[in-house]
Design a protein around this motif. Sequence first.
Motif, PDB file in Angstrom:
ATOM      1  N   GLU A   4     -31.085 -10.965 -34.209  1.00 23.42           N
ATOM      2  CA  GLU A   4     -32.545 -10.853 -34.288  1.00 23.42           C
ATOM      3  C   GLU A   4     -33.173 -11.084 -32.916  1.00 23.42           C
ATOM      4  O   GLU A   4     -34.024 -10.312 -32.477  1.00 23.42           O
ATOM      5  N   GLN A   5     -32.740 -12.125 -32.222  1.00 22.93           N
ATOM      6  CA  GLN A   5     -33.277 -12.417 -30.885  1.00 22.93           C
ATOM      7  C   GLN A   5     -32.926 -11.312 -29.896  1.00 22.93           C
ATOM      8  O   GLN A   5     -33.751 -10.927 -29.064  1.00 22.93           O
ATOM      9  N   GLN A   6     -31.711 -10.792 -29.979  1.00 15.99           N
ATOM     10  CA  GLN A   6     -31.307  -9.700 -29.096  1.00 15.99           C
ATOM     11  C   GLN A   6     -32.167  -8.462 -29.351  1.00 15.99           C
ATOM     12  O   GLN A   6     -32.577  -7.777 -28.407  1.00 15.99           O
ATOM     13  N   LEU A   7     -32.442  -8.183 -30.621  1.00 19.44           N
ATOM     14  CA  LEU A   7     -33.274  -7.032 -30.974  1.00 19.44           C
ATOM     15  C   LEU A   7     -34.690  -7.220 -30.440  1.00 19.44           C
ATOM     16  O   LEU A   7     -35.263  -6.302 -29.846  1.00 19.44           O
ATOM     17  N   ILE A   8     -35.242  -8.393 -30.608  1.00 17.45           N
ATOM     18  CA  ILE A   8     -36.590  -8.682 -30.093  1.00 17.45           C
ATOM     19  C   ILE A   8     -36.626  -8.488 -28.582  1.00 17.45           C
ATOM     20  O   ILE A   8     -37.550  -7.865 -28.048  1.00 17.45           O
ATOM     21  N   GLU A   9     -35.626  -9.006 -27.901  1.00 18.18           N
ATOM     22  CA  GLU A   9     -35.552  -8.888 -26.442  1.00 18.18           C
ATOM     23  C   GLU A   9     -35.570  -7.416 -26.005  1.00 18.18           C
ATOM     24  O   GLU A   9     -36.284  -7.032 -25.081  1.00 18.18           O
ATOM     25  N   ARG A  10     -34.787  -6.595 -26.677  1.00 17.85           N
ATOM     26  CA  ARG A  10     -34.719  -5.166 -26.324  1.00 17.85           C
ATOM     27  C   ARG A  10     -36.021  -4.444 -26.663  1.00 17.85           C
ATOM     28  O   ARG A  10     -36.492  -3.608 -25.898  1.00 17.85           O
ATOM     29  N   LEU A  11     -36.608  -4.764 -27.811  1.00 20.56           N
ATOM     30  CA  LEU A  11     -37.855  -4.102 -28.204  1.00 20.56           C
ATOM     31  C   LEU A  11     -39.017  -4.481 -27.290  1.00 20.56           C
ATOM     32  O   LEU A  11     -39.935  -3.690 -27.095  1.00 20.56           O
ATOM     33  N   ASN A  12     -38.964  -5.657 -26.709  1.00 18.83           N
ATOM     34  CA  ASN A  12     -40.017  -6.066 -25.776  1.00 18.83           C
ATOM     35  C   ASN A  12     -40.063  -5.189 -24.532  1.00 18.83           C
ATOM     36  O   ASN A  12     -41.076  -5.146 -23.841  1.00 18.83           O
ATOM     37  N   THR A  13     -38.995  -4.450 -24.251  1.00 18.08           N
ATOM     38  CA  THR A  13     -39.009  -3.531 -23.104  1.00 18.08           C
ATOM     39  C   THR A  13     -39.961  -2.362 -23.352  1.00 18.08           C
ATOM     40  O   THR A  13     -40.320  -1.651 -22.411  1.00 18.08           O
ATOM     41  N   LEU A  14     -40.392  -2.168 -24.611  1.00 17.11           N
ATOM     42  CA  LEU A  14     -41.352  -1.103 -24.937  1.00 17.11           C
ATOM     43  C   LEU A  14     -42.798  -1.591 -24.833  1.00 17.11           C
ATOM     44  O   LEU A  14     -43.714  -0.883 -25.245  1.00 17.11           O
ATOM     45  N   ALA A  15     -42.995  -2.771 -24.275  1.00 18.91           N
ATOM     46  CA  ALA A  15     -44.320  -3.347 -24.036  1.00 18.91           C
ATOM     47  C   ALA A  15     -45.206  -3.338 -25.290  1.00 18.91           C
ATOM     48  O   ALA A  15     -46.317  -2.819 -25.270  1.00 18.91           O
ATOM     49  N   PRO A  16     -44.731  -3.926 -26.388  1.00 17.36           N
ATOM     50  CA  PRO A  16     -45.523  -3.895 -27.614  1.00 17.36           C
ATOM     51  C   PRO A  16     -46.762  -4.781 -27.527  1.00 17.36           C
ATOM     52  O   PRO A  16     -46.738  -5.844 -26.898  1.00 17.36           O
ATOM     53  N   THR A  17     -47.827  -4.338 -28.172  1.00 22.50           N
ATOM     54  CA  THR A  17     -49.011  -5.183 -28.336  1.00 22.50           C
ATOM     55  C   THR A  17     -48.886  -5.971 -29.639  1.00 22.50           C
ATOM     56  O   THR A  17     -49.579  -6.961 -29.841  1.00 22.50           O
ATOM     57  N   HIS A  18     -48.000  -5.520 -30.508  1.00 20.75           N
ATOM     58  CA  HIS A  18     -47.668  -6.232 -31.747  1.00 20.75           C
ATOM     59  C   HIS A  18     -46.206  -5.935 -32.052  1.00 20.75           C
ATOM     60  O   HIS A  18     -45.774  -4.787 -31.961  1.00 20.75           O
ATOM     61  N   LEU A  19     -45.449  -6.977 -32.408  1.00 19.73           N
ATOM     62  CA  LEU A  19     -44.043  -6.801 -32.734  1.00 19.73           C
ATOM     63  C   LEU A  19     -43.650  -7.788 -33.823  1.00 19.73           C
ATOM     64  O   LEU A  19     -43.911  -8.989 -33.698  1.00 19.73           O
ATOM     65  N   GLU A  20     -43.068  -7.268 -34.885  1.00 19.72           N
ATOM     66  CA  GLU A  20     -42.482  -8.096 -35.934  1.00 19.72           C
ATOM     67  C   GLU A  20     -41.071  -7.588 -36.174  1.00 19.72           C
ATOM     68  O   GLU A  20     -40.861  -6.389 -36.332  1.00 19.72           O
ATOM     69  N   VAL A  21     -40.135  -8.507 -36.205  1.00 22.75           N
ATOM     70  CA  VAL A  21     -38.755  -8.193 -36.560  1.00 22.75           C
ATOM     71  C   VAL A  21     -38.430  -9.080 -37.754  1.00 22.75           C
ATOM     72  O   VAL A  21     -38.447 -10.305 -37.642  1.00 22.75           O
ATOM     73  N   ILE A  22     -38.161  -8.446 -38.888  1.00 22.56           N
ATOM     74  CA  ILE A  22     -37.952  -9.168 -40.137  1.00 22.56           C
ATOM     75  C   ILE A  22     -36.514  -8.953 -40.605  1.00 22.56           C
ATOM     76  O   ILE A  22     -36.081  -7.813 -40.791  1.00 22.56           O
ATOM     77  N   ASN A  23     -35.796 -10.039 -40.784  1.00 24.12           N
ATOM     78  CA  ASN A  23     -34.423  -9.976 -41.281  1.00 24.12           C
ATOM     79  C   ASN A  23     -34.486  -9.816 -42.796  1.00 24.12           C
ATOM     80  O   ASN A  23     -34.863 -10.740 -43.513  1.00 24.12           O
ATOM     81  N   GLU A  24     -34.146  -8.636 -43.285  1.00 23.51           N
ATOM     82  CA  GLU A  24     -34.174  -8.342 -44.714  1.00 23.51           C
ATOM     83  C   GLU A  24     -32.780  -8.378 -45.343  1.00 23.51           C
ATOM     84  O   GLU A  24     -32.572  -7.893 -46.447  1.00 23.51           O
ATOM     85  N   SER A  25     -31.827  -8.979 -44.671  1.00 24.77           N
ATOM     86  CA  SER A  25     -30.441  -9.011 -45.135  1.00 24.77           C
ATOM     87  C   SER A  25     -30.291  -9.661 -46.506  1.00 24.77           C
ATOM     88  O   SER A  25     -29.435  -9.261 -47.292  1.00 24.77           O
ATOM     89  N   ALA A  26     -31.122 -10.647 -46.801  1.00 28.14           N
ATOM     90  CA  ALA A  26     -31.009 -11.366 -48.075  1.00 28.14           C
ATOM     91  C   ALA A  26     -31.248 -10.457 -49.274  1.00 28.14           C
ATOM     92  O   ALA A  26     -30.798 -10.754 -50.373  1.00 28.14           O
ATOM     93  N   GLY A  27     -31.931  -9.339 -49.090  1.00 28.77           N
ATOM     94  CA  GLY A  27     -32.210  -8.418 -50.181  1.00 28.77           C
ATOM     95  C   GLY A  27     -31.129  -7.371 -50.389  1.00 28.77           C
ATOM     96  O   GLY A  27     -31.338  -6.403 -51.100  1.00 28.77           O
ATOM     97  N   HIS A  28     -29.970  -7.563 -49.769  1.00 31.37           N
ATOM     98  CA  HIS A  28     -28.906  -6.565 -49.835  1.00 31.37           C
ATOM     99  C   HIS A  28     -27.600  -7.184 -50.305  1.00 31.37           C
ATOM    100  O   HIS A  28     -27.400  -8.395 -50.220  1.00 31.37           O
ATOM    101  N   GLY A  29     -26.716  -6.344 -50.791  1.00 33.97           N
ATOM    102  CA  GLY A  29     -25.434  -6.810 -51.307  1.00 33.97           C
ATOM    103  C   GLY A  29     -24.599  -7.518 -50.252  1.00 33.97           C
ATOM    104  O   GLY A  29     -24.809  -7.344 -49.058  1.00 33.97           O
ATOM    105  N   SER A  30     -23.697  -8.377 -50.710  1.00 37.42           N
ATOM    106  CA  SER A  30     -22.790  -9.139 -49.848  1.00 37.42           C
ATOM    107  C   SER A  30     -23.529 -10.085 -48.916  1.00 37.42           C
ATOM    108  O   SER A  30     -23.028 -10.453 -47.855  1.00 37.42           O
ATOM    109  N   TYR A  31     -24.732 -10.504 -49.320  1.00 35.12           N
ATOM    110  CA  TYR A  31     -25.492 -11.424 -48.472  1.00 35.12           C
ATOM    111  C   TYR A  31     -24.891 -12.815 -48.503  1.00 35.12           C
ATOM    112  O   TYR A  31     -24.394 -13.277 -49.513  1.00 35.12           O
ATOM    113  N   PHE A  32     -24.935 -13.479 -47.368  1.00 30.94           N
ATOM    114  CA  PHE A  32     -24.600 -14.893 -47.267  1.00 30.94           C
ATOM    115  C   PHE A  32     -25.572 -15.484 -46.258  1.00 30.94           C
ATOM    116  O   PHE A  32     -26.099 -14.765 -45.401  1.00 30.94           O
ATOM    117  N   PRO A  33     -25.890 -16.777 -46.357  1.00 30.94           N
ATOM    118  CA  PRO A  33     -26.831 -17.389 -45.424  1.00 30.94           C
ATOM    119  C   PRO A  33     -26.426 -17.132 -43.972  1.00 30.94           C
ATOM    120  O   PRO A  33     -25.265 -17.279 -43.606  1.00 30.94           O
TER     121      PRO A  33
END
Length: 102
Positions: A4-33
């Motif tokens: 998640e942090q790596q993704l945020i870091e890379r997306l910040n290179t696009l100079a966002p005025t708003h950025l949300e990165v949401i981990n939706e893994s819990a809503g998918h099969g084979s999820y673990f904390p």
Amino acid sequence: MSLEQQLIERLNTLAPTHLEVINESAGHGSYFPGKESHFKVIIVSEEFTGLRLVQRHQKVYAVAAELLNPGKIHALAIHAYVPSEWQGQAPNSPDCAHAPKA
């Protein structure tokens, strides 16, 4: 560093005025904390001015490319806007067919 942090870091290179990165893994099969496999990105940037939706997605994929490999990010939902389009809310993600049933 988490995916998640790596993704945020890379997306910040696009100079966002708003950025949300949401981990939706819990809503998918084979999820673990702590699993990081499915993400939703909401990004607003002037970098998308004049670009069609597919071109905006290509820009996001280009900066996130090395994270989109087996064993890393499996799915990336992208909501990419220019500031004049951004209404403060992105659509909800659909339920996964393989999500754990309550």
